[in-house]
Structure formats: structure tokens, C-alpha cells
Design a protein around this motif. Structure first.
Motif, PDB file in Angstrom:
ATOM      1  N   LEU A 414      52.235  38.335  45.541  1.00 18.33           N
ATOM      2  CA  LEU A 414      51.573  38.399  44.241  1.00 18.33           C
ATOM      3  C   LEU A 414      51.173  39.828  43.892  1.00 18.33           C
ATOM      4  CD1 LEU A 414      49.332  35.201  44.371  1.00 18.33           C
ATOM      5  CD2 LEU A 414      51.192  35.651  42.767  1.00 18.33           C
ATOM      6  N   MET A 415      50.649  40.533  44.862  1.00 19.02           N
ATOM      7  CA  MET A 415      50.228  41.907  44.599  1.00 19.02           C
ATOM      8  C   MET A 415      51.408  42.824  44.294  1.00 19.02           C
ATOM      9  SD  MET A 415      47.018  42.545  47.226  1.00 19.02           S
ATOM     10  CE  MET A 415      47.728  41.770  48.684  1.00 19.02           C
ATOM     11  N   GLU A 506      42.704  39.767  38.216  1.00 14.38           N
ATOM     12  CA  GLU A 506      43.775  40.686  37.823  1.00 14.38           C
ATOM     13  C   GLU A 506      44.880  39.945  37.074  1.00 14.38           C
ATOM     14  OE1 GLU A 506      47.202  43.367  40.042  1.00 14.38           O
ATOM     15  OE2 GLU A 506      45.269  43.048  41.043  1.00 14.38           O
ATOM     16  N   LEU A 507      45.265  38.773  37.596  1.00 13.24           N
ATOM     17  CA  LEU A 507      46.302  37.983  36.949  1.00 13.24           C
ATOM     18  C   LEU A 507      45.825  37.447  35.595  1.00 13.24           C
ATOM     19  CD1 LEU A 507      47.442  36.024  40.126  1.00 13.24           C
ATOM     20  CD2 LEU A 507      48.861  37.636  38.841  1.00 13.24           C
ATOM     21  N   ALA A 508      44.569  36.989  35.559  1.00 16.34           N
ATOM     22  CA  ALA A 508      44.031  36.481  34.292  1.00 16.34           C
ATOM     23  C   ALA A 508      43.985  37.584  33.248  1.00 16.34           C
ATOM     24  CB  ALA A 508      42.632  35.902  34.522  1.00 16.34           C
ATOM     25  N   GLY A 509      43.542  38.781  33.654  1.00 13.12           N
ATOM     26  CA  GLY A 509      43.480  39.903  32.729  1.00 13.12           C
ATOM     27  C   GLY A 509      44.848  40.273  32.182  1.00 13.12           C
ATOM     28  N   HIS A 510      45.852  40.251  33.066  1.00 17.82           N
ATOM     29  CA  HIS A 510      47.216  40.551  32.621  1.00 17.82           C
ATOM     30  C   HIS A 510      47.677  39.566  31.551  1.00 17.82           C
ATOM     31  CE1 HIS A 510      51.547  41.219  32.658  1.00 17.82           C
ATOM     32  NE2 HIS A 510      51.671  39.906  32.846  1.00 17.82           N
ATOM     33  N   HIS A 511      47.413  38.281  31.788  1.00 17.59           N
ATOM     34  CA  HIS A 511      47.906  37.276  30.854  1.00 17.59           C
ATOM     35  C   HIS A 511      47.195  37.331  29.507  1.00 17.59           C
ATOM     36  CE1 HIS A 511      49.632  35.043  34.476  1.00 17.59           C
ATOM     37  NE2 HIS A 511      50.652  35.306  33.681  1.00 17.59           N
ATOM     38  N   PHE A 543      35.719  39.626  31.084  1.00 21.18           N
ATOM     39  CA  PHE A 543      36.617  40.728  31.427  1.00 21.18           C
ATOM     40  C   PHE A 543      35.947  42.089  31.242  1.00 21.18           C
ATOM     41  CE2 PHE A 543      39.510  37.208  30.512  1.00 21.18           C
ATOM     42  CZ  PHE A 543      40.325  37.250  31.626  1.00 21.18           C
ATOM     43  N   ASP A 544      34.843  42.117  30.489  1.00 17.15           N
ATOM     44  CA  ASP A 544      34.086  43.371  30.325  1.00 17.15           C
ATOM     45  C   ASP A 544      33.668  43.940  31.673  1.00 17.15           C
ATOM     46  OD1 ASP A 544      34.086  44.110  27.716  1.00 17.15           O
ATOM     47  OD2 ASP A 544      32.289  42.983  27.170  1.00 17.15           O
ATOM     48  N   GLU A 545      33.313  43.046  32.594  1.00 16.85           N
ATOM     49  CA  GLU A 545      32.805  43.487  33.893  1.00 16.85           C
ATOM     50  C   GLU A 545      33.873  44.212  34.697  1.00 16.85           C
ATOM     51  OE1 GLU A 545      30.868  40.621  36.264  1.00 16.85           O
ATOM     52  OE2 GLU A 545      29.665  39.755  34.649  1.00 16.85           O
ATOM     53  N   PHE A 546      35.132  43.932  34.407  1.00 22.92           N
ATOM     54  CA  PHE A 546      36.218  44.454  35.237  1.00 22.92           C
ATOM     55  C   PHE A 546      37.101  45.463  34.512  1.00 22.92           C
ATOM     56  CE2 PHE A 546      35.139  40.186  36.643  1.00 22.92           C
ATOM     57  CZ  PHE A 546      35.000  40.337  38.014  1.00 22.92           C
ATOM     58  N   ALA A 547      36.936  45.576  33.197  1.00 26.29           N
ATOM     59  CA  ALA A 547      37.875  46.378  32.403  1.00 26.29           C
ATOM     60  C   ALA A 547      37.913  47.844  32.831  1.00 26.29           C
ATOM     61  CB  ALA A 547      37.521  46.263  30.925  1.00 26.29           C
ATOM     62  N   ASP A 548      36.780  48.385  33.261  1.00 23.19           N
ATOM     63  CA  ASP A 548      36.727  49.795  33.653  1.00 23.19           C
ATOM     64  C   ASP A 548      37.075  50.034  35.114  1.00 23.19           C
ATOM     65  OD1 ASP A 548      35.966  50.486  31.088  1.00 23.19           O
ATOM     66  OD2 ASP A 548      33.823  50.252  31.521  1.00 23.19           O
ATOM     67  N   PRO A 553      44.508  46.369  36.405  1.00 24.21           N
ATOM     68  CA  PRO A 553      45.503  46.939  35.492  1.00 24.21           C
ATOM     69  C   PRO A 553      45.460  46.319  34.096  1.00 24.21           C
ATOM     70  CG  PRO A 553      46.547  45.331  36.895  1.00 24.21           C
ATOM     71  CD  PRO A 553      45.111  45.393  37.331  1.00 24.21           C
ATOM     72  N   PHE A 554      44.290  46.210  33.520  1.00 22.79           N
ATOM     73  CA  PHE A 554      44.183  45.722  32.152  1.00 22.79           C
ATOM     74  C   PHE A 554      42.973  46.378  31.498  1.00 22.79           C
ATOM     75  CE2 PHE A 554      41.840  42.635  34.782  1.00 22.79           C
ATOM     76  CZ  PHE A 554      40.603  42.601  34.155  1.00 22.79           C
ATOM     77  N   GLU A 555      42.984  46.361  30.181  1.00 21.66           N
ATOM     78  CA  GLU A 555      41.887  46.959  29.423  1.00 21.66           C
ATOM     79  C   GLU A 555      41.220  45.931  28.512  1.00 21.66           C
ATOM     80  OE1 GLU A 555      43.537  50.243  27.328  1.00 21.66           O
ATOM     81  OE2 GLU A 555      43.998  51.401  29.154  1.00 21.66           O
TER      82      GLU A 555
END
Length: 732
Positions: A414-415, A506-511, A543-548, A553-555
């Protein structure tokens, strides 16, 4: 000899009869001590929950509605009747009998202590409602409900000791279980014995016939030689015996198994309606403690879960892992954690909570056995959220790197590749090459349905056939649909349940970031696992908590679909609408197979969708026969919670047991030709079970989509291609 009831006196019975003034003082002193011990114990139990970590969402909002809803669940005993009619009746008799006796005792206390004694103290005149018609009604109701109480206790004793019902026993069975049931028995039977002695001692007052159980006991006592004089002598002894047993029982409630009468109701009040289908997130801080390094890591709700457990064993009895011989008993995981917590609270030494070690509270092998099917939670009558606790334990194992090599390989795939097969993302859409039409790229064109195909339909040869069948159905229904091709990655549902939270995010952010660049109205999923996590879990991620975080790999920022604007469907739900609208031209006479249908856990128990797949099967004309374990009682295939990637020792695979059930326990028996599924993981597990269980010549595994395509093609409709062999399951 003078008796308290003389001709012309009202219909009633005396309270504190033959106890004396000193006895009354002693009684009230013991009652006060009992109440104090009880209240102190309750306070200590609930105060300990404050030592637990904060729960991930507000469980006391809309408290009034929560209490009313919980009262309905408890009052109807609806969960106790699930899968066990006798157990439901038993618990109803005990609970309602106990509550009625408690209410009756409270009424008597109000009449005796407030109306009589209080009235005389304040006004110089005693008052009482405990006479006449009220007394007769009171006596009748108390005897009737008391009898139900005793009958319920009798059933419990029979099930526990005579037939020794297996699920009631286990490594956490103890003396407190015996003391609890026998103290209830003594309270119920002792009350009737006391009543019978009083009726004999009062020379059978005619109006006491309404106390039909007490009257019967009095007749029995007389028949065995107890006369009025003996009854007068014995009555104070029986009265004090009954009172002392009641005092000891009440005082012990917060300190032993009877506490479940309080903690269970509190647990139902604070339940999460979406428990299991969504899981608590973790802080973005990489140093945050998200597992089970210490018992203090557990939330107050998880500790309440532990105290609410009644040891009934319903969860373990329906657990497919346990039934397959794996080392997992959901009940004993909860109780082992409770015992360890109390051990630490009492000054005991700490040790690993979960690890690949015999000294750990919970062994790693136990957690590896869990299929995340939620059968335990569905069966639990007190709403214990097993899966939340299990996920915490899995996160601890993941943090410590204590994972099977096969699971580590999946995480690595997955990674590096974005899918669980470790295949190239460029090949993700290759399954569609054999179709005679092109599939729209949803990244380039607007579509109505954004179809998330999933890992197994994209890479597994058997499930590719299902994907092609579904594509043909969409094409024949003339709906606008498209896929993401190599921008589609694994959904993350099952690795999250294995404890890999950051990779899941990470996967959720990508989608969600990819979806933002597409134009579509609805998301439709091949896999119920994808359907569940998109519908219930992606909207919960902040996703705000992880965006930075440079590791992510997502914004994308904020919450995705928190307003519910994007509808998420399992494909059976979407296609059922198409069939209803006549877009596939089926009239329900196309096929004549005898089939049975297996409910996928993530579609059924997780999301309460049982009818859409069945309506589609019926739409083909197939003769559908239900297995005994169907709908919310469905038996897991064994693939969920990472089971598809595990190497486990088991006496019989869950898939093999399920196929045996299909052929032996359904009404159609071995006439069942096809075992119908609606989940890629189920397809994989049952194709494997068909081979290992020796069922290859007995039954065929097909997806609902394959039946539909065959039905459509049987009418001369090609669904985008000529008659195809894709709908026929491969033998290898």
C-alpha cells in the motif's frame, strides 16, 4: 390469643409485625448502613471512569432522548430475544419481576415511613393507602410478578447448572456468578415463604386469597405440619432472614456482578449508534499514544463497557473466529481487560496489555483472529462496543510492529503501490480491456456515477469477471458512469481495523482530494467495505489536522461530505433502482436456478442493507432459499478485518462452515445450485472454501451481478457485448 386483624377492621396487613421496637431500630440502622454502602460503592465505580481518557465524541448530548431510547431497549428486552427466545423470556421475567418487587417495596416504605410515621409526627394523625382495594390490587400484582421472577430465576438455574449452556461458562466464570443467581433465588422464594408463614400465623384471612402464591405456600406449610403456633414463632426468624439477605444484596450491588443492573443501562444510554461502522480517529501528533500501552489509555466508555459485561457469552457464541477454533472470545477479551484494570487499581503490577507473549493480558494471536464482522456487537444486549476496543489493541500491535509477515507485506504494498496486491497502478483499469465498449475516465468527463471499483475487482482474476459484469449492467441501463483508473487506490477500511490509522488517513486524503477534481453526482462501490468507509468514516476525518504534515501527500482541508451532499451507494442499491425503473428489461422469469444468498457483514450488519441484493436475485427469476443464519445473523466469510491476508490455524474455515450450511441446513438442501455473494472478499473466501472444503462439485459461487448479466443476456440483450462467458465462475 389476640390477632391484629379482628372483625370490622380494614383489609390490610400489618407492617413490621412481631418485630418489636428494638427490632425496628435495628432494621432502620441496617437499612441506613446498606444505603450508605451502596451509594459509596456506586460513587467509587463511576468516579473511576474519570481516570479514563476522554472519549472521541460527545456521548451525553441529547441526554433526554438517549435515556428514553435506552429505557425502551431495556424495557422491551429486545436485545435479549435476539437469537434466544427462552433467554429473552427468562430475562424479561427476572427484570420485570425484580423491578415490580422493588417498586412494591418502595410503595410500602412510603406508606409506612412517610404517610404513617411522618404523618403522625407532623400532624398527630397517621395516614395509609395500604388497605382496601389498593391493598388487594397490590397483593395480586406482587404475587403474580413475584412468581414470574421466581420462574425466570428457575430457568436461569436450569440453563446454568442442569444443561450447563456452554456460552454461560468460560475462564472468567467465578463464584460471584453463583452468588448472584442464588441470592436472587433466595430473595424471590424467601419472600413467598415469608408470606406463606404470615398467612398461616394470621389464621388464613379470607381476603388473602388474592395472594395466590402465598396462599399456596401456606397450604403446603399446613400440609407438612406447620400450625398457627409454629408459624407465629418462625415468622420473626423468616422476616429477619429475608431482610438481611436483601440488605446484603443491595449493599453488594456496586462491588460485584449485580452492578451490571446500573452499568448496563448507563452503557445503553451512552452508546454510539454508528459504533463499529465508524472508528475513533487519532491525533495528528505522531508522538500521540493511540494504542493500549497502559490501562489509562482506555477511554471512560471503554471502561464502562467492561463493567457492563454480564458474562452472558452471546458475543462469543456468534463469533465466527471462535466457532472456527481461533483463539478469540470477545467476552473474555472485555473481561480480561476489566480484571487487569481492577488489578492495577488495587496496586497490582503492570504488564503488557497486548503482545505476542503468554504474559500479556491479551495475546496478539487473539487480535489477529478478529474478522471485524461486528457479530459480537450485534448480539450484545448491553451495547458493548467490542470493535472499538479491539481496534485500540490492534493499533498497539501495529505501533509495536507485532504483525504477521503477510500483513506487513500488504502494508508495504500500500505504501509503495497504493494497492494491496503490490501491482502497478497503471494496470488498475486493465480488467476493462476485454469489454467491447470503453469506460469513461471520470477525471476527464462529468458522470452521474463515480464508480469505485476496488482492489480485488481490479486485480484478482475471479473478481475481474464481476467487475466486467457490473460494467455491462451500467452500460445496458444507459447510465453515465466512470472510474478513476490509476488514481484509484485502496479504500483503507480493513487496514484501519488492523490498527494502521495514518496510512488510512493518507489513502482517505488522496481519494477526497481526487474526488474534488471530478464532476459527479453519486459514488457507487463494488465492495461493501469501500461503501462502509466512504459513507461512515471518510466524513469523520478532520483533514485539517493532517494537511500540513509533510508525510501526508494531500492538501485537502476540512471535512469531506459532512453535509451529506454526495450520496454513497453499494452497487446493489444503485442497480436495484435501475431494475425498478425497468432499465434492464427484466420480468423475473429469466433464470430458474435454486440459490441461496450470503449477507456480507459490511453491507448487512454494518449498514442494514438486506433487501436490495435479494430483490435483484428475485428479479432474475431464481428460486431464493435462505440459510438459517441470514440478514443480521449472517455468518462471516472470514475475510474481514484483515482475515483475507492472515495465516491462521483453525479447525474449519468459516467459509467452509458457511458452504456446509448452504447445502445442508437450507430448506432446499443439496438442491441449492449457486451460492450468491455481493462482496469481492466474500467471493475470494468462498471460492477458496469451495476448494478446501471439498464443495467444488456441489455448489457454484456467483456474484449477484453475474446472475443479472446472465438474466439480461438470456433475453437476447447483450449488455454491450455478445453472450459472454464472464458470468460463469472460473474453476481455478
Amino acid at each position: 390469643m389476640v390477632f391484629p386483624l379482628q372483625a370490622g377492621e380494614p383489609i390490610t396487613r400489618p407492617t413490621m409485625w412481631r418485630i418489636g421496637h428494638v427490632g425496628e431500630v435495628v432494621f432502620y440502622y441496617l437499612a441506613a448502613v446498606t444505603v450508605a454502602v451502596f451509594l459509596w460503592g456506586v460513587y467509587r465505580r463511576f468516579n473511576r471512569y474519570t481516570d479514563g481518557s476522554e472519549d472521541w465524541f460527545e456521548r451525553l448530548d441529547n441526554l433526554g432522548e438517549r435515556v428514553v431510547s435506552a429505557a425502551k431497549i431495556v424495557a422491551t428486552n429486545e436485545k435479549q430475544f435476539d437469537r434466544d427466545l427462552v433467554g429473552g423470556l427468562m430475562h424479561s421475567f427476572i427484570m420485570w419481576g425484580f423491578l415490580t418487587l422493588l417498586i412494591g417495596t418502595t410503595i410500602l416504605a412510603i406508606d409506612m415511613d412517610i404517610l404513617e410515621k411522618g404523618g403522625k409526627l407532623l400532624t398527630g394523625q397517621s395516614y395509609s393507602i395500604f388497605k382496601g382495594d389498593f391493598y388487594l390490587s397490590y397483593s395480586l400484582v406482587m404475587d403474580f410478578m413475584g412468581l414470574l421472577f421466581v420462574v425466570g430465576i428457575g430457568i436461569a438455574l436450569y440453563r446454568r447448572y442442569a444443561i450447563r449452556k456452554e456460552r454461560l461458562w468460560g475462564p472468567n466464570s467465578s463464584l460471584e456468578d453463583d452468588l448472584f443467581i442464588w441470592s436472587l433465588f433466595l430473595l424471590g422464594v424467601g419472600g413467598f415463604v415469608q408470606e406463606g408463614i404470615r398467612i398461616v400465623a394470621m389464621d388464613f384471612p379470607s381476603f388473602e386469597t388474592v395472594s395466590f402464591v402465598g396462599w399456596f405456600v401456606a397450604d403446603v406449610l399446613t400440609a407438612v405440619g406447620v400450625d398457627q403456633e409454629a408459624a407465629l414463632f418462625v415468622y420473626p426468624i423468616s422476616w429477619w432472614s429475608h431482610a438481611l439477605i436483601a440488605f446484603v444484596f443491595i449493599a453488594s450491588i456496586p462491588y460485584a456482578k449485580p452492578f451490571h443492573m446500573i452499568s448496563s443501562f448507563a452503557n445503553v444510554v451512552t452508546r454510539d449508534e454508528k459504533a463499529g461502522k465508524r472508528l475513533p480517529g487519532i491525533p495528528a501528533d505522531l508522538d500521540a499514544d493511540t494504542g493500549a500501552n497502559s490501562i489509562d489509555d482506555f477511554s471512560w466508555k471503554e471502561k464502562l463497557d467492561q463493567d457492563a459485561c454480564t458474562k452472558c457469552g452471546r458475543c462469543t457464541s456468534v463469533c465466527p473466529a471462535n466457532n472456527s477454533g481461533r483463539n478469540l472470545s470477545p467476552r473474555d477479551v472485555i473481561l480480561d481487560l476489566k480484571n487487569y484494570r481492577e488489578h492495577v487499581e488495587n496496586g497490582g503490577d503492570e504488564k503488557d496489555i497486548v503482545a505476542d507473549s503468554d504474559d500479556a493480558v491479551i495475546q496478539a494471536e487473539t487480535m489477529e483472529s478478529c474478522m471485524a464482522c461486528m457479530a459480537c456487537m450485534d448480539a450484545c444486549p448491553v451495547e458493548i462496543e467490542h470493535l472499538k476496543t479491539f481496534t485500540r489493541l490492534n493499533r498497539q500491535l501495529t505501533d509495536e510492529g507485532e504483525l504477521q509477515p503477510s500483513v506487513q507485506d500488504v502494508f508495504q504494498n500500500l505504501m509503495q503501490k497504493g494497492n494491496t496486491f503490490g501491482d502497478s497502478q497503471r494496470n488498475r483499469g486493465d480488467w476493462a480491456d476485454d469489454l467491447e465498449f470503453d469506460i469513461t475516465d471520470a477525471r476527464e468527463e462529468e458522470v452521474e456515477y463515480l464508480w469505485y471499483v476496488g482492489d480485488y475487482p481490479s486485480y484478482d482474476d475471479r473478481n475481474k469477471q464481476v467487475a466486467r459484469s457490473l460494467a455491462k449492467l451500467f452500460k445496458e441501463a444507459d447510465v453515465s458512469f466512470g472510474i478513476l483508473f490509476d488514481d484509484e487506490k485502496y479504500d483503507g477500511n480493513d487496514i484501519r481495523r488492523l490498527g494502521e490509522e495514518f496510512l488510512y488517513v493518507e489513502l482517505a486524503g488522496h481519494h477526497v482530494e481526487t474526488w474534488e477534481d471530478c464532476e459527479f453526482e453519486k459514488i457507487v462501490c463494488t465492495d461493501p467495505h469501500s461503501y462502509n468507509t466512504f459513507k461512515n468514516e471518510y466524513p469523520e476525518v478532520d483533514f485539517d489536522e493532517f494537511a500540513d504534515d509533510p508525510m501526508m501527500p494531500f492538501e485537502y482541508e476540512g471535512f469531506w461530505n459532512d453535509d451529506g451532499d454526495v450520496d454513497v451507494y453499494h452497487w446493489t442499491q444503485a442497480v436495484e433502482e435501475m431494475v425498478t425503473d425497468g432499465k434492464l428489461g427484466l420480468n423475473g422469469t429469466e433464470l430458474d436456478y435454486t440459490v441461496t444468498y450470503h449477507d456480507p457483514c459490511h453491507l448487512g450488519r454494518y449498514n442494514d442493507e438486506y433487501e436490495a441484493p435479494r430483490e435483484l436475485v428475485r428479479a432474475t427469476g431464481c428460486d431464493l432459499h435462505e440459510m438459517p443464519r441470514n440478514r443480521d445473523d449472517s455468518f462471516c466469510c472470514g475475510g474481514g478485518g484483515g482475515g483475507l491476508w492472515m495465516e491462521l490455524d483453525e479447525e474449519q474455515k468459516p467459509s467452509e462452515d458457511r458452504l456446509r450450511e448452504a447445502l445442508e441446513d437450507t430448506d432446499a438442501g443439496n438442491a441449492v445450485e449457486k451460492f450468491v455473494v455481493a462482496c469481492p472478499m466474500c467471493m475470494t473466501m468462498y471460492e477458496d472454501g469451495r476448494k478446501t472444503g471439498g464443495f467444488e462439485d456441489d455448489i457454484e459461487i456467483v456474484d449477484v451481478a453475474e446472475l443479472l448479466v446472465e438474466a439480461v443476456e438470456s433475453k437476447g440483450v447483450t449488455a454491450g457485448s455478445s453472450a459472454s462467458t464472464d458470468a460463469a465462475p472460473a474453476d481455478d
